[in-house]
Design a protein around this motif. Sequence first.
Motif, mmCIF file in Angstrom:
data_model
loop_
_atom_site.group_PDB
_atom_site.id
_atom_site.type_symbol
_atom_site.label_atom_id
_atom_site.label_comp_id
_atom_site.label_asym_id
_atom_site.label_seq_id
_atom_site.Cartn_x
_atom_site.Cartn_y
_atom_site.Cartn_z
ATOM 1 N N ARG A 248 -27.704 -11.365 21.036
ATOM 2 C CA ARG A 248 -26.778 -10.501 21.775
ATOM 3 C C ARG A 248 -25.752 -11.342 22.525
ATOM 4 N NH1 ARG A 248 -28.418 -6.945 18.343
ATOM 5 N NH2 ARG A 248 -30.478 -6.038 18.741
ATOM 6 N N MET A 249 -25.202 -12.317 21.799
ATOM 7 C CA MET A 249 -24.264 -13.266 22.399
ATOM 8 C C MET A 249 -23.068 -13.448 21.473
ATOM 9 S SD MET A 249 -25.152 -17.163 23.542
ATOM 10 C CE MET A 249 -23.908 -18.449 23.696
ATOM 11 N N GLN A 250 -21.881 -13.524 22.048
ATOM 12 C CA GLN A 250 -20.662 -13.669 21.262
ATOM 13 C C GLN A 250 -20.425 -15.135 20.885
ATOM 14 O OE1 GLN A 250 -17.344 -11.938 23.408
ATOM 15 N NE2 GLN A 250 -18.562 -10.159 24.020
ATOM 16 N N ARG A 251 -19.818 -15.352 19.724
ATOM 17 C CA ARG A 251 -19.451 -16.709 19.317
ATOM 18 C C ARG A 251 -18.448 -17.308 20.302
ATOM 19 N NH1 ARG A 251 -19.751 -19.909 14.573
ATOM 20 N NH2 ARG A 251 -19.020 -21.959 15.217
ATOM 21 N N GLN A 252 -17.624 -16.465 20.894
ATOM 22 C CA GLN A 252 -16.641 -16.932 21.867
ATOM 23 C C GLN A 252 -17.329 -17.610 23.056
ATOM 24 O OE1 GLN A 252 -14.066 -13.785 23.267
ATOM 25 N NE2 GLN A 252 -12.854 -15.133 24.591
ATOM 26 N N THR A 253 -18.482 -17.091 23.441
ATOM 27 C CA THR A 253 -19.244 -17.686 24.546
ATOM 28 C C THR A 253 -19.756 -19.069 24.163
ATOM 29 O OG1 THR A 253 -19.912 -15.524 25.408
ATOM 30 C CG2 THR A 253 -21.294 -17.408 26.003
ATOM 31 N N LEU A 254 -20.334 -19.171 22.962
ATOM 32 C CA LEU A 254 -20.854 -20.459 22.496
ATOM 33 C C LEU A 254 -19.740 -21.487 22.394
ATOM 34 C CD1 LEU A 254 -23.491 -21.849 21.439
ATOM 35 C CD2 LEU A 254 -22.676 -21.311 19.134
ATOM 36 N N ASP A 255 -18.608 -21.084 21.831
ATOM 37 C CA ASP A 255 -17.486 -22.008 21.667
ATOM 38 C C ASP A 255 -16.936 -22.476 23.013
ATOM 39 O OD1 ASP A 255 -17.724 -21.767 18.941
ATOM 40 O OD2 ASP A 255 -16.073 -20.343 18.719
ATOM 41 N N ALA A 256 -16.882 -21.570 23.979
ATOM 42 C CA ALA A 256 -16.383 -21.942 25.305
ATOM 43 C C ALA A 256 -17.313 -22.961 25.958
ATOM 44 C CB ALA A 256 -16.254 -20.699 26.181
ATOM 45 N N SER A 546 -29.391 -5.735 28.152
ATOM 46 C CA SER A 546 -27.949 -5.998 28.230
ATOM 47 C C SER A 546 -27.598 -7.183 27.341
ATOM 48 C CB SER A 546 -27.518 -6.322 29.670
ATOM 49 O OG SER A 546 -27.909 -5.335 30.582
ATOM 50 N N SER A 547 -26.341 -7.280 26.979
ATOM 51 C CA SER A 547 -25.873 -8.457 26.254
ATOM 52 C C SER A 547 -25.782 -9.643 27.213
ATOM 53 C CB SER A 547 -24.496 -8.196 25.647
ATOM 54 O OG SER A 547 -23.512 -8.108 26.670
#
Length: 584
Positions: A248-256, A546-547
């Motif tokens: 439940r995690m966005q790739r945008q979060t990992l990349d940041a 929640s995400s």
Amino acid sequence: MNERWSLDSLYKGYDDPAYEQDFQKLDQCTDKINAFPDWKNENDKHATLTNIIEVLEEMVTLSSKLGSFISLSQSTNTQDSETTAQMNRFQHKLSESSKAIAMINRFIANIDDLEAMIAQDEALQPYQYMLIQTKADAKYLLSDEVEEVITKMDLSGGTAWGDMQSYLTSIVTAEYEGKEVTLSEIRNMAYSEDKDTRKKAYEAELKAYEKIDDAISFSLNEIKSQVNTISSLRGYDSPLDMTLHQSRMQRQTLDAMFAAMDEYMPVFHAYLKRKGELLGYKNGLPWFELFAPLGSSHQSFTIEDAKAYLIDHFKGFAPDLADMIETAFDEDWIDFFPRKGKVGGAFCSNLPYLKASRVLTNFDGAIGDVVTLAHELGHAYHGKQIEDHLPLNWDYSMPVAETASTFNENIIMNAAIDAAEGEEKIALIENQLQDLTQIMCDIYSRYLFETAVFEASKDRFLFAKDLKELMLECQRKAYGDGLDQEYLHPYMWVCKSHYYGSDLSFYNFPYAFGGLFARGLIVKYQQEGESFVPKYRALLHATTVSSVEDVAKMADIDVTDKAFWVSALKTAEARIQEFLELTK
């Protein structure tokens, strides 16, 4: 206070009548789930959904209790044949309902007015997040028959390969000064105050892996090949894409997060080089010196000392956390010491149906072992915050799983450092930097390694020699000139169990996420004081419903923004600069 945990509150043994009674109840529950096509009612989807939740709650409660007892028993005695037999029995029982579970998930996904149905029924509202996610996940479902085959074949596939890695690393011995010692014992010697001991232990550890590296290379190849196949069949772009979706995690979060980490890697390399200089090395720090103690701290803890130390440092933050720690020690939640047949490392298993947890560690008395206890008891505290959720809301995703644990580490280490002076302060700061470097450099190397293995295993088999070279390549990139390139660790892929879950890939970046997210939360705590603590508890409570991004928003944090991760890393940079100044 006992040195080993007690599982009696689960069952007193496999001959406990309650154990067999619960297994029979699980049989009945499985039969009911498998009969889903007979009792589902397409004309009354609300009634069917209510029945689904009732039977799934019963199954989750029973399987969690039985599965915990078996897996916890196995973790402290991997050579017990009865436990192995019971694990096989349990896993096969769960696999019997895989087809019906797929049908149930598809049924939920096909309820057109699901959100309206939830809004009109208070009993369904606690499961809103879970039900909406089930509907969204349906596009990755395969046919009911294929889902059943995947689950059953995994028992003799990925799961079995993972069991082999766990078994071999738990029984392999290292030769040290004419004696055979366990892998956990030889790895604990990395914290010795004696340089000769650290180097000899490192050499003995690498030598020990030669006995099992070929076998475990097969485990790793087959697990990653299986995950590649399944993720592709389900329509994911990659195993990482599948893991992020499950988390439940966005790739945008990992990349940041990784963008910020890349920017700050040289800061950690500077710390490693300075440590190498202090220990008399000119070409960076040798691997076997990563955990070498610095400063004049000669603290050695008994388990009674560790208990008092932890309670003293946490009671000022949250009295309920200190009370839980006291309970954990007094009521035999913890299995402390290494022994043959016991798995290495440390973990915490939450038991929400008992409102308790169990913690495994391989305690050797060093300050690092006390920090490890703090980490694992952070997981237990997280478990306390979610134990009043309904059974289908007991699980939190990988990234947020490390939040409370690493928050605990920061609380205890910051308090200890602030109270120390002189050489003692240097020793404690350096100990904290060891952990920070693990979640920065080592976790990054593991992420790079797993990514490379997934890609390479698509079209070739990676023998032990290939995996060793790949591991070294990833360590060189992550650690840079901070480590002596002649002394790295080519076998980190053998000893780390995180690579060997067929249903759980990339269990590496969550440690970096948890470590840095926790540092950001610490900043919030320092700014807000006592008023932050209820917010923190609420945040932990929300992690199962929640995400990742929505959990962070509860603390006014945007984890998709690199700036947040930079703000967390600035606190690490400040600690490194303090270390460099103190050790001029």
